[in-house]
Scaffold this motif. Sequence first.
Motif, short mmCIF file in Angstrom:
data_model
loop_
_atom_site.label_atom_id
_atom_site.label_comp_id
_atom_site.label_asym_id
_atom_site.label_seq_id
_atom_site.Cartn_x
_atom_site.Cartn_y
_atom_site.Cartn_z
N ALA A 70 45.24 33.26 63.29
CA ALA A 70 46.50 32.83 63.90
C ALA A 70 45.84 32.75 65.49
O ALA A 70 44.97 33.32 66.07
CB ALA A 70 47.43 33.95 63.84
N VAL A 71 46.91 31.85 66.17
CA VAL A 71 46.63 31.79 67.83
C VAL A 71 47.98 32.57 68.50
O VAL A 71 49.12 32.13 67.79
CB VAL A 71 46.58 30.37 68.09
CG1 VAL A 71 46.60 30.45 69.75
CG2 VAL A 71 45.28 29.85 67.58
N VAL A 72 47.56 33.48 69.19
CA VAL A 72 48.82 34.37 69.88
C VAL A 72 48.95 34.05 71.45
O VAL A 72 47.90 33.74 72.04
CB VAL A 72 48.45 35.93 69.48
CG1 VAL A 72 49.57 36.65 70.12
CG2 VAL A 72 47.94 36.10 68.14
N PHE A 73 50.22 33.95 71.73
CA PHE A 73 50.32 34.05 73.03
C PHE A 73 51.36 34.78 73.74
O PHE A 73 52.46 35.18 72.87
CB PHE A 73 51.04 32.32 73.44
CG PHE A 73 52.36 31.95 73.15
CD1 PHE A 73 53.42 32.11 73.87
CD2 PHE A 73 52.58 31.58 71.89
CE1 PHE A 73 54.68 31.83 73.47
CE2 PHE A 73 53.87 31.23 71.59
CZ PHE A 73 54.85 31.30 72.16
N HIS A 74 51.60 35.36 74.90
CA HIS A 74 52.25 36.28 75.17
C HIS A 74 53.46 35.87 76.05
O HIS A 74 53.26 34.67 76.50
CB HIS A 74 51.55 37.28 76.28
CG HIS A 74 52.11 38.73 76.79
ND1 HIS A 74 52.81 38.39 78.21
CD2 HIS A 74 52.50 39.67 76.34
CE1 HIS A 74 53.38 39.83 78.34
NE2 HIS A 74 53.37 40.28 77.35
N MET A 106 55.45 25.12 70.47
CA MET A 106 54.34 25.38 69.78
C MET A 106 54.76 25.38 68.27
O MET A 106 54.43 26.18 67.26
CB MET A 106 53.25 26.40 70.03
CG MET A 106 52.52 26.16 71.18
SD MET A 106 51.50 27.31 71.82
CE MET A 106 49.89 27.21 70.74
N ALA A 107 55.63 24.64 67.91
CA ALA A 107 56.23 24.53 66.38
C ALA A 107 55.67 23.53 65.57
O ALA A 107 54.77 22.75 65.92
CB ALA A 107 57.84 24.49 66.60
N GLY A 108 55.76 23.77 64.25
CA GLY A 108 55.05 23.13 63.47
C GLY A 108 56.09 21.72 63.27
O GLY A 108 57.06 21.65 63.93
N PRO A 109 55.30 20.77 62.56
CA PRO A 109 53.79 20.76 61.96
C PRO A 109 52.72 20.49 62.75
O PRO A 109 51.60 20.66 62.37
CB PRO A 109 54.21 19.64 61.07
CG PRO A 109 55.08 18.71 61.66
CD PRO A 109 55.98 19.29 62.47
N LEU A 137 51.77 28.20 81.98
CA LEU A 137 51.39 29.03 80.96
C LEU A 137 51.49 28.21 79.64
O LEU A 137 50.54 28.27 78.37
CB LEU A 137 52.38 30.14 80.65
CG LEU A 137 52.26 31.35 81.81
CD1 LEU A 137 53.52 32.66 81.63
CD2 LEU A 137 50.80 31.69 81.75
N LYS A 138 52.40 27.38 79.31
CA LYS A 138 52.70 26.47 78.15
C LYS A 138 51.56 25.66 78.03
O LYS A 138 50.82 25.60 76.93
CB LYS A 138 53.95 25.86 78.22
CG LYS A 138 55.30 26.64 77.94
CD LYS A 138 56.46 25.82 77.86
CE LYS A 138 57.59 26.60 77.55
NZ LYS A 138 58.85 25.83 77.35
#
Length: 323
Positions: free
Chosen positions: A169-173, A186-189, A148-149
């Motif tokens: 935005a990009v959304v994941f469940h 999926m953290a910044g930067p 999934l990741k």
Amino acid sequence: MTNAIPLVVERPGHAVDDIAWLAGVGINAVRIPVGHWLFGPDYPYHRAYGAAAHPFVVGGLGILDRAFDWAETYGLQIVLDLHAAPGCQNGFDNGGIKDVCEWHTRPEYLEHSLNVLEKLAERYRGRSALHAIEVLNEPRWDVPTDYLKRYSQSGYERIRKHCRPEDVAVVFHDGFRSFREYTGFMAGPEFGNVVFDIHRYQCFDRADIDLDIYGHIEKSAITWKQEADEIIRELRLPTYVGEWSLGLNPHVVSLWEEGPFNYTLEHMDRFQMDVGYRAYAAAQVATFEKYLGWFFWTYKTETAPEWCFRECVERGWLPARFD
């Protein structure tokens, strides 16, 4: 952000009236589920289709185009949600093929899903109503987290070819697993404008079904509030409650299941039910307002008022206004 889902598209001539109604009560966004067949019969075959190589209906793309026009007319935002993937990602009826969960077993299923995400991003980039694209709705708990990741990251890359982080935005469940499995994900930067999606119901698990109304309220206002505090503090990603409802009756949610269908609220009279639904709704909204936003599932149904946002408002179970 306060929201309701999804947009009714069964009767296009009336759907613009639904958008107007939502805007009129202060709703500012809709989450629109789409199937992987949206762009036509180019999707991989599955044995469940039998002799029909491409069994899904066509025509949804034109209606989705019109939905963007309507949303922009009334100032609503749209979250596009890939709700059904080839091979089915969860085995639920809403995944396209019931009792099959094979999306993660063939590379052509994954690639087609990514192609659909990219086509959505390319088609609707620049539309002022486009708020977000969700890479996949409710992948099942036994789909490997690492898979999934990788898919979510690939989906992010495909969407970002056409949509900038400052615009969409990009959304994941969460895939029905602990949010802690996504700590630092999926953290910044490196990644920007990523939203985490959770769905919260109290009508599918037997322990929830057996709760009385006070237990449902307590779980909403205390247990889920504590969870919200933990997600906000630890995960540090903006979060939607992408689905919730007032549904408590397993007769409605388990039409395809065998019993038992009894539940603790079934002996309450109409007045008691009205009071209970108002309290249950208020407890959920009070908790979900801690997040970036929430989406009620669904906007309109024919037979189940506790799953119908509009009827919940008109019955007084939900507030009359949301702004």
